[in-house]
Design a protein around this motif. Structure first.
Motif, PDB file in Angstrom:
ATOM      1  N   PRO A  60       0.839  -1.206   0.000  1.00 29.80           N
ATOM      2  CA  PRO A  60       0.000   0.000   0.000  1.00 29.80           C
ATOM      3  C   PRO A  60       0.871   1.252   0.000  1.00 29.80           C
ATOM      4  O   PRO A  60       1.939   1.260   0.603  1.00 29.80           O
ATOM      5  N   THR A  61       0.423   2.277  -0.708  1.00 21.16           N
ATOM      6  CA  THR A  61       1.203   3.524  -0.714  1.00 21.16           C
ATOM      7  C   THR A  61       0.832   4.395   0.475  1.00 21.16           C
ATOM      8  O   THR A  61      -0.311   4.377   0.934  1.00 21.16           O
ATOM      9  N   SER A  62       1.828   5.147   0.925  1.00 26.46           N
ATOM     10  CA  SER A  62       1.537   6.177   1.914  1.00 26.46           C
ATOM     11  C   SER A  62       0.913   7.372   1.203  1.00 26.46           C
ATOM     12  O   SER A  62       1.033   7.517  -0.011  1.00 26.46           O
ATOM     13  N   PHE A  63       0.262   8.210   1.972  1.00 30.23           N
ATOM     14  CA  PHE A  63      -0.295   9.462   1.463  1.00 30.23           C
ATOM     15  C   PHE A  63       0.473  10.584   2.144  1.00 30.23           C
ATOM     16  O   PHE A  63       0.619  10.592   3.368  1.00 30.23           O
ATOM     17  N   THR A  64       0.976  11.529   1.363  1.00 26.45           N
ATOM     18  CA  THR A  64       1.881  12.542   1.904  1.00 26.45           C
ATOM     19  C   THR A  64       1.139  13.772   2.398  1.00 26.45           C
ATOM     20  O   THR A  64       0.293  14.326   1.693  1.00 26.45           O
ATOM     21  N   ILE A  65       1.490  14.185   3.611  1.00 25.31           N
ATOM     22  CA  ILE A  65       0.948  15.422   4.182  1.00 25.31           C
ATOM     23  C   ILE A  65       2.055  16.469   4.104  1.00 25.31           C
ATOM     24  O   ILE A  65       3.016  16.438   4.870  1.00 25.31           O
ATOM     25  N   GLY A  66       1.940  17.391   3.130  1.00 21.25           N
ATOM     26  CA  GLY A  66       2.947  18.439   2.945  1.00 21.25           C
ATOM     27  C   GLY A  66       2.877  19.469   4.054  1.00 21.25           C
ATOM     28  O   GLY A  66       1.885  19.568   4.784  1.00 21.25           O
ATOM     29  N   LEU A  67       3.957  20.235   4.195  1.00 20.99           N
ATOM     30  CA  LEU A  67       4.010  21.256   5.250  1.00 20.99           C
ATOM     31  C   LEU A  67       3.036  22.395   4.969  1.00 20.99           C
ATOM     32  O   LEU A  67       2.851  22.796   3.823  1.00 20.99           O
ATOM     33  N   ASP A  68       2.452  22.884   6.030  1.00 22.22           N
ATOM     34  CA  ASP A  68       1.540  24.028   5.912  1.00 22.22           C
ATOM     35  C   ASP A  68       1.249  24.535   7.313  1.00 22.22           C
ATOM     36  O   ASP A  68       1.801  24.021   8.293  1.00 22.22           O
ATOM     37  N   GLU A  69       0.396  25.525   7.430  1.00 23.92           N
ATOM     38  CA  GLU A  69      -0.074  25.923   8.757  1.00 23.92           C
ATOM     39  C   GLU A  69      -0.791  24.727   9.366  1.00 23.92           C
ATOM     40  O   GLU A  69      -1.421  23.943   8.650  1.00 23.92           O
ATOM     41  N   LEU A  70      -0.708  24.610  10.691  1.00 25.64           N
ATOM     42  CA  LEU A  70      -1.234  23.415  11.359  1.00 25.64           C
ATOM     43  C   LEU A  70      -2.711  23.120  11.023  1.00 25.64           C
ATOM     44  O   LEU A  70      -3.050  21.968  10.726  1.00 25.64           O
ATOM     45  N   PRO A  71      -3.598  24.139  11.022  1.00 25.07           N
ATOM     46  CA  PRO A  71      -5.000  23.820  10.687  1.00 25.07           C
ATOM     47  C   PRO A  71      -5.148  23.226   9.282  1.00 25.07           C
ATOM     48  O   PRO A  71      -6.010  22.365   9.058  1.00 25.07           O
TER      49      PRO A  71
END
Ligand code: MG
Length: 342
Positions: free
Chosen positions: A127-138
């Motif tokens: 299974p592939t991971s899903f990437t959470i890119g950097l941004d403001e926390l909300p």
């Protein structure tokens, strides 16, 4: 063999940021390469990265040289790639796109999927991971919520607020495997302390903690036994695999860095001989680029092939990805096709 190329604008669900590069644009320009021969057409996608000195413009200048390619037989790949590496040694993303187009074309000419030509088992795609890119926390919270169906998250870190980011995400996703990628964002002097503070988040692996070539602290870091340490920016091409062997537990292979499926396959074999774990990664790419990398997925321990899932209007279909499940289908070639009239 007739090569053509054209640009195409695609849109992202969210602008994509990592520790060493910020890009607030909600769209991205893609460069597709096609190769026609005997009534069939193979597709490739150039995914250049400025970090490696490559751009769409440098790719187009490299592609213009194809008019002088002395090889006319798409099966004669060793000679094609010998010529390309001599002519454009610094344009690996362009070479990868040509490699993809030739594999897609040859698969279509033979009526066989590329993964099958390589002798691989389509049932063994992790299974592939899903990437959470950097941004403001909300915004990162919003991204994690939107990724609810994906079983594994890869979180971009390498900031002065990594603990806050991971603390929040761990709370939202208490049971999911969490991978982190610092993109060279920590320095040798503080990386061990930094990572010690991340133990409580139960990480599956830590990718590229320190700048490429700055490997002095990695021995102590690995000694902590927090999680496997994976090379990305430190492992660009084939010749880097053995250099990484003493410092890392595994390598992240991206076709745009190494020059395509043929080089990627060689890297996997060298990595295995050196006792390294293998991960397959990507850039923000459409399904063409992802499908090329996915052909090697049955040989990988981990995959992070989610570039097409970050797009709102992927011009191609065929590789799947819902709930982290990529599909190597039975269609000839890479198994992807344009949606509408690409
Ligand atoms: Mg990375």
């Amino acid at each position: 063999m007739n090569f053509h190329w054209h640009r195409r604008i695609v849109h992202l669900h969210h602008p994509f940021n990592i520790s060493r590069s910020r890009d607030s644009r909600p769209e991205k320009e893609i460069l597709y390469v096609t190769c026609e021969h005997e009534g069939q057409m193979g597709w490739g996608e150039v995914a250049p990265d400025r970090y490696y000195g490559q751009t769409l413009e440098s790719a187009e200048r490299a592609l213009a040289q194809l008019s002088q390619l002395p090889v006319t037989d798409p099966y004669d790949m060793e000679n094609v790639f010998d010529w390309l590496w001599r002519r454009m040694p610094d344009q690996s993303a362009t070479i990868a796109a040509i490699d993809s187009a030739l594999h897609d074309l040859v698969g279509k000419l033979l009526g066989v999927p590329v993964w099958k030509l390589l002798g691989l088992d389509a049932g063994k795609v992790p299974p592939t991971s899903f990437t959470i890119g950097l941004d403001e926390l909300p915004v990162m919270v919003q991204k994690v919520r939107e990724a609810g169906d994906y079983p594994i998250l890869k979180v971009k870190v390498g900031t002065d607020r990594d603990e806050a980011i991971l603390g929040t995400i761990r709370e939202l996703a208490p049971d999911k495997p969490l991978r982190v990628d610092a993109n060279c964002g920590w320095d040798s002097a503080t990386v061990v302390e930094q990572c010690r503070r991340l133990v409580r988040f139960d990480l599956e692996f830590i990718e590229q903690p320190t700048p490429a070539g700055d490997h002095d602290a990695l021995k102590d870091l690995r000694g902590l036994g927090i999680a496997p340490i994976i090379a990305d920016e430190s492992c660009v091409g084939f010749e880097d695999v053995l250099r990484c062997a003493g410092h890392f537990d595994g390598i992240n292979i991206k076709l745009c860095k190494c020059g395509g499926l043929r080089q990627g396959l060689k890297m996997i074999h060298v990595a295995r001989a050196a006792g390294l774990k293998v991960m397959l990664g990507c850039m923000v790419e459409s399904s063409v680029g992802i499908a090329a990398a996915a052909q090697l997925a049955p040989l990988a321990d981990w995959i992070d092939l989610d570039g097409h899932l970050l797009l709102a209007d992927d011009p191609f279909e065929g590789i799947g990805g819902a709930a982290g499940r990529l599909t190597l289908n039975a269609r000839p070639g890479l198994g992807v096709a344009p949606i509408g009239d690409e």
